[in-house]
Write a protein that holds these residues in place. Structure first.
Motif, PDB file in Angstrom:
ATOM      1  N   PRO A 292      45.442 -17.896  57.010  1.00  0.00           N
ATOM      2  CA  PRO A 292      44.320 -16.905  56.841  1.00  0.00           C
ATOM      3  C   PRO A 292      45.073 -15.489  56.824  1.00  0.00           C
ATOM      4  CG  PRO A 292      44.104 -18.423  58.817  1.00  0.00           C
ATOM      5  CD  PRO A 292      45.473 -18.647  58.297  1.00  0.00           C
ATOM      6  N   THR A 293      44.426 -14.714  55.940  1.00  0.00           N
ATOM      7  CA  THR A 293      45.134 -13.490  55.692  1.00  0.00           C
ATOM      8  C   THR A 293      43.825 -12.449  55.873  1.00  0.00           C
ATOM      9  OG1 THR A 293      44.791 -13.566  53.317  1.00  0.00           O
ATOM     10  CG2 THR A 293      47.056 -14.034  54.293  1.00  0.00           C
ATOM     11  N   VAL A 294      44.219 -11.421  56.616  1.00  0.00           N
ATOM     12  CA  VAL A 294      43.186 -10.760  57.446  1.00  0.00           C
ATOM     13  C   VAL A 294      43.395  -9.101  57.053  1.00  0.00           C
ATOM     14  CG1 VAL A 294      41.574  -9.911  59.303  1.00  0.00           C
ATOM     15  CG2 VAL A 294      42.664 -12.264  58.982  1.00  0.00           C
ATOM     16  N   ALA A 295      42.269  -8.369  56.567  1.00  0.00           N
ATOM     17  CA  ALA A 295      42.606  -6.945  56.652  1.00  0.00           C
ATOM     18  C   ALA A 295      41.487  -6.264  57.435  1.00  0.00           C
ATOM     19  CB  ALA A 295      42.455  -6.447  54.924  1.00  0.00           C
ATOM     20  N   PRO A 296      42.216  -5.543  58.391  1.00  0.00           N
ATOM     21  CA  PRO A 296      41.264  -4.713  59.289  1.00  0.00           C
ATOM     22  C   PRO A 296      40.832  -3.529  58.394  1.00  0.00           C
ATOM     23  CG  PRO A 296      43.154  -5.215  60.484  1.00  0.00           C
ATOM     24  CD  PRO A 296      43.552  -5.573  58.990  1.00  0.00           C
ATOM     25  N   LEU A 297      39.359  -3.039  58.491  1.00  0.00           N
ATOM     26  CA  LEU A 297      38.892  -2.003  57.842  1.00  0.00           C
ATOM     27  C   LEU A 297      38.013  -1.391  58.597  1.00  0.00           C
ATOM     28  CD1 LEU A 297      37.996  -3.929  54.499  1.00  0.00           C
ATOM     29  CD2 LEU A 297      40.068  -2.592  54.641  1.00  0.00           C
ATOM     30  N   HIS A 298      37.840   0.172  58.293  1.00  0.00           N
ATOM     31  CA  HIS A 298      36.693   0.845  58.769  1.00  0.00           C
ATOM     32  C   HIS A 298      35.319   0.478  57.887  1.00  0.00           C
ATOM     33  CE1 HIS A 298      39.327   3.054  61.520  1.00  0.00           C
ATOM     34  NE2 HIS A 298      39.978   3.372  60.558  1.00  0.00           N
ATOM     35  N   GLU A 299      34.139   0.835  58.617  1.00  0.00           N
ATOM     36  CA  GLU A 299      33.003   0.623  57.862  1.00  0.00           C
ATOM     37  C   GLU A 299      33.099   1.420  56.552  1.00  0.00           C
ATOM     38  OE1 GLU A 299      30.984  -1.563  58.797  1.00  0.00           O
ATOM     39  OE2 GLU A 299      31.489  -1.747  61.028  1.00  0.00           O
ATOM     40  N   GLY A 300      32.353   0.918  55.482  1.00  0.00           N
ATOM     41  CA  GLY A 300      32.338   1.284  54.196  1.00  0.00           C
ATOM     42  C   GLY A 300      33.713   1.140  53.397  1.00  0.00           C
ATOM     43  N   GLU A 301      34.703   0.691  53.907  1.00  0.00           N
ATOM     44  CA  GLU A 301      35.834   0.254  53.182  1.00  0.00           C
ATOM     45  C   GLU A 301      35.798  -1.337  52.580  1.00  0.00           C
ATOM     46  OE1 GLU A 301      38.906   3.246  55.787  1.00  0.00           O
ATOM     47  OE2 GLU A 301      39.050   1.006  55.862  1.00  0.00           O
ATOM     48  N   LEU A 302      34.859  -1.908  52.535  1.00  0.00           N
ATOM     49  CA  LEU A 302      34.804  -3.303  51.892  1.00  0.00           C
ATOM     50  C   LEU A 302      33.823  -2.973  50.726  1.00  0.00           C
ATOM     51  CD1 LEU A 302      35.228  -6.373  52.116  1.00  0.00           C
ATOM     52  CD2 LEU A 302      33.265  -6.679  53.214  1.00  0.00           C
ATOM     53  N   ARG A 303      34.488  -2.870  49.619  1.00  0.00           N
ATOM     54  CA  ARG A 303      33.715  -2.425  48.241  1.00  0.00           C
ATOM     55  C   ARG A 303      33.631  -3.404  47.144  1.00  0.00           C
ATOM     56  NH1 ARG A 303      34.991   3.889  48.883  1.00  0.00           N
ATOM     57  NH2 ARG A 303      34.440   3.611  46.481  1.00  0.00           N
ATOM     58  N   ASP A 304      33.202  -2.904  46.138  1.00  0.00           N
ATOM     59  CA  ASP A 304      32.943  -3.677  44.935  1.00  0.00           C
ATOM     60  C   ASP A 304      33.449  -3.136  43.811  1.00  0.00           C
ATOM     61  OD1 ASP A 304      31.099  -5.551  45.890  1.00  0.00           O
ATOM     62  OD2 ASP A 304      29.291  -4.301  45.825  1.00  0.00           O
ATOM     63  N   ASP A 305      34.503  -2.071  44.059  1.00  0.00           N
ATOM     64  CA  ASP A 305      35.201  -1.196  42.818  1.00  0.00           C
ATOM     65  C   ASP A 305      36.423  -0.974  43.051  1.00  0.00           C
ATOM     66  OD1 ASP A 305      35.152   0.306  45.132  1.00  0.00           O
ATOM     67  OD2 ASP A 305      34.335   1.947  44.165  1.00  0.00           O
ATOM     68  N   ILE A 306      37.041  -2.218  43.685  1.00  0.00           N
ATOM     69  CA  ILE A 306      38.787  -2.028  43.852  1.00  0.00           C
ATOM     70  C   ILE A 306      39.437  -2.326  42.425  1.00  0.00           C
ATOM     71  CG2 ILE A 306      40.905  -2.677  45.015  1.00  0.00           C
ATOM     72  CD1 ILE A 306      38.621  -1.059  46.740  1.00  0.00           C
ATOM     73  N   PRO A 307      40.147  -1.646  41.649  1.00  0.00           N
ATOM     74  CA  PRO A 307      40.814  -2.008  40.563  1.00  0.00           C
ATOM     75  C   PRO A 307      41.937  -2.960  40.855  1.00  0.00           C
ATOM     76  CG  PRO A 307      41.304   0.368  41.025  1.00  0.00           C
ATOM     77  CD  PRO A 307      40.058  -0.036  42.119  1.00  0.00           C
ATOM     78  N   ALA A 308      42.235  -3.988  39.962  1.00  0.00           N
ATOM     79  CA  ALA A 308      43.136  -4.983  40.382  1.00  0.00           C
ATOM     80  C   ALA A 308      44.205  -4.847  39.244  1.00  0.00           C
ATOM     81  CB  ALA A 308      42.363  -6.317  40.501  1.00  0.00           C
ATOM     82  N   GLU A 309      45.517  -5.222  39.748  1.00  0.00           N
ATOM     83  CA  GLU A 309      46.508  -5.107  38.768  1.00  0.00           C
ATOM     84  C   GLU A 309      47.086  -6.591  38.934  1.00  0.00           C
ATOM     85  OE1 GLU A 309      48.995  -1.887  38.381  1.00  0.00           O
ATOM     86  OE2 GLU A 309      47.342  -0.636  39.637  1.00  0.00           O
ATOM     87  N   PRO A 310      47.891  -7.179  37.941  1.00  0.00           N
ATOM     88  CA  PRO A 310      48.379  -8.495  38.293  1.00  0.00           C
ATOM     89  C   PRO A 310      49.143  -8.656  39.425  1.00  0.00           C
ATOM     90  CG  PRO A 310      48.773  -7.843  36.066  1.00  0.00           C
ATOM     91  CD  PRO A 310      48.367  -6.558  36.824  1.00  0.00           C
ATOM     92  N   HIS A 311      50.042  -7.549  40.241  1.00  0.00           N
ATOM     93  CA  HIS A 311      50.808  -7.784  41.242  1.00  0.00           C
ATOM     94  C   HIS A 311      49.835  -7.702  42.415  1.00  0.00           C
ATOM     95  CE1 HIS A 311      50.443  -3.512  40.839  1.00  0.00           C
ATOM     96  NE2 HIS A 311      50.587  -3.600  42.177  1.00  0.00           N
ATOM     97  N   ASP A 312      48.518  -7.310  42.520  1.00  0.00           N
ATOM     98  CA  ASP A 312      47.627  -6.962  43.589  1.00  0.00           C
ATOM     99  C   ASP A 312      47.385  -8.231  44.000  1.00  0.00           C
ATOM    100  OD1 ASP A 312      47.673  -4.255  43.647  1.00  0.00           O
ATOM    101  OD2 ASP A 312      46.073  -4.587  42.085  1.00  0.00           O
ATOM    102  N   ARG A 313      47.674  -8.591  45.452  1.00  0.00           N
ATOM    103  CA  ARG A 313      47.146  -9.812  46.089  1.00  0.00           C
ATOM    104  C   ARG A 313      45.990  -9.689  46.913  1.00  0.00           C
ATOM    105  NH1 ARG A 313      49.864 -12.207  42.902  1.00  0.00           N
ATOM    106  NH2 ARG A 313      51.997 -12.727  43.064  1.00  0.00           N
ATOM    107  N   ALA A 314      45.401 -10.766  47.237  1.00  0.00           N
ATOM    108  CA  ALA A 314      43.991 -10.833  47.855  1.00  0.00           C
ATOM    109  C   ALA A 314      44.282 -11.264  49.282  1.00  0.00           C
ATOM    110  CB  ALA A 314      43.037 -11.797  47.227  1.00  0.00           C
ATOM    111  N   VAL A 315      43.109 -10.872  50.133  1.00  0.00           N
ATOM    112  CA  VAL A 315      43.140 -11.348  51.648  1.00  0.00           C
ATOM    113  C   VAL A 315      41.954 -12.317  51.729  1.00  0.00           C
ATOM    114  CG1 VAL A 315      44.498  -9.591  52.468  1.00  0.00           C
ATOM    115  CG2 VAL A 315      42.169  -9.362  52.200  1.00  0.00           C
TER     116      VAL A 315
END
Length: 189
Positions: A153-176
């Motif tokens: 399990p990989t988890v990213a703590p966020l504030h409200e409004g930081e879970l979005r639909d517009d995060i640009p991704a590049e090949p080196h970016d990793r998902a949680v």
């Protein structure tokens, strides 16, 4: 939207949060995570020591440690990769590069994260469709997350409004696999 513009937008929103909001958010995130059985059972946790207006992890790190988990925190290396060392209480941290608080324990190497049963990674935002996280731009946590097994399990703590639909991704970016906000835990991938 490009990453630099999005980072500025998100950092400005975080800067507008009051100390009371930051404390309340940290408490809700900590309590929700600690209620998860897979968090309670994680013997070795890789986490980070929050700074500024990041969702607070100090209480979470302390609670995990007090409940018997071994908690590793990152140590930023000269090449911007992350080494890992064990947190052994609040008195075992010292300022490292850029003033980031780091454990003074023996360094375990960049591959130590491979042994973690749970990874809590910082993010400015996470894409709700893909789980891709937006970091601060150095790539340190992307390199670390690339070493984590697919079932951890990989988890990213966020504030409200930081879970979005517009995060640009590049090949080196990793998902949680999960995001957690003060309003709850969200499974992403």
């Amino acid at each position: 939207m490009d990453k630099p513009h999005l980072r500025r937008e998100l950092l400005a929103a975080r800067a507008s949060l009051t100390p009371d909001q930051l404390r309340a958010n940290a408490t809700k995130v900590r309590e929700t995570l600690l209620d998860q059985p897979w968090v309670q059972m994680a013997g070795l946790v890789a986490c980070y020591w929050s700074i500024g207006a990041e969702p607070g992890t100090h209480g979470l790190v302390f609670a995990l440690w007090k409940h018997g988990a071994t908690v590793m925190l990152p140590v930023l290396r000269e090449d911007d990769d992350l080494d890992w060392a064990v947190y052994d209480g609040p008195d075992t941290l010292a300022p490292g590069r850029f003033g980031l608080m780091e454990p003074v324990d023996t360094r375990r190497g960049v591959d130590a994260i491979r042994t973690a049963a749970l990874v809590i990674a910082p993010a400015l935002a996470v894409d709700r469709r893909t789980g891709v996280r937006l970091g601060r731009g150095g790539g340190s946590f992307d390199r670390a997350l690339a070493r984590v097994g697919p079932n951890v399990p990989t988890v990213a703590p966020l504030h409200e409004g930081e879970l979005r639909d517009d995060i640009p991704a590049e090949p080196h970016d990793r998902a949680v696999r999960f995001a957690i906000t003060p309003s709850g835990l969200i499974k992403l991938t």
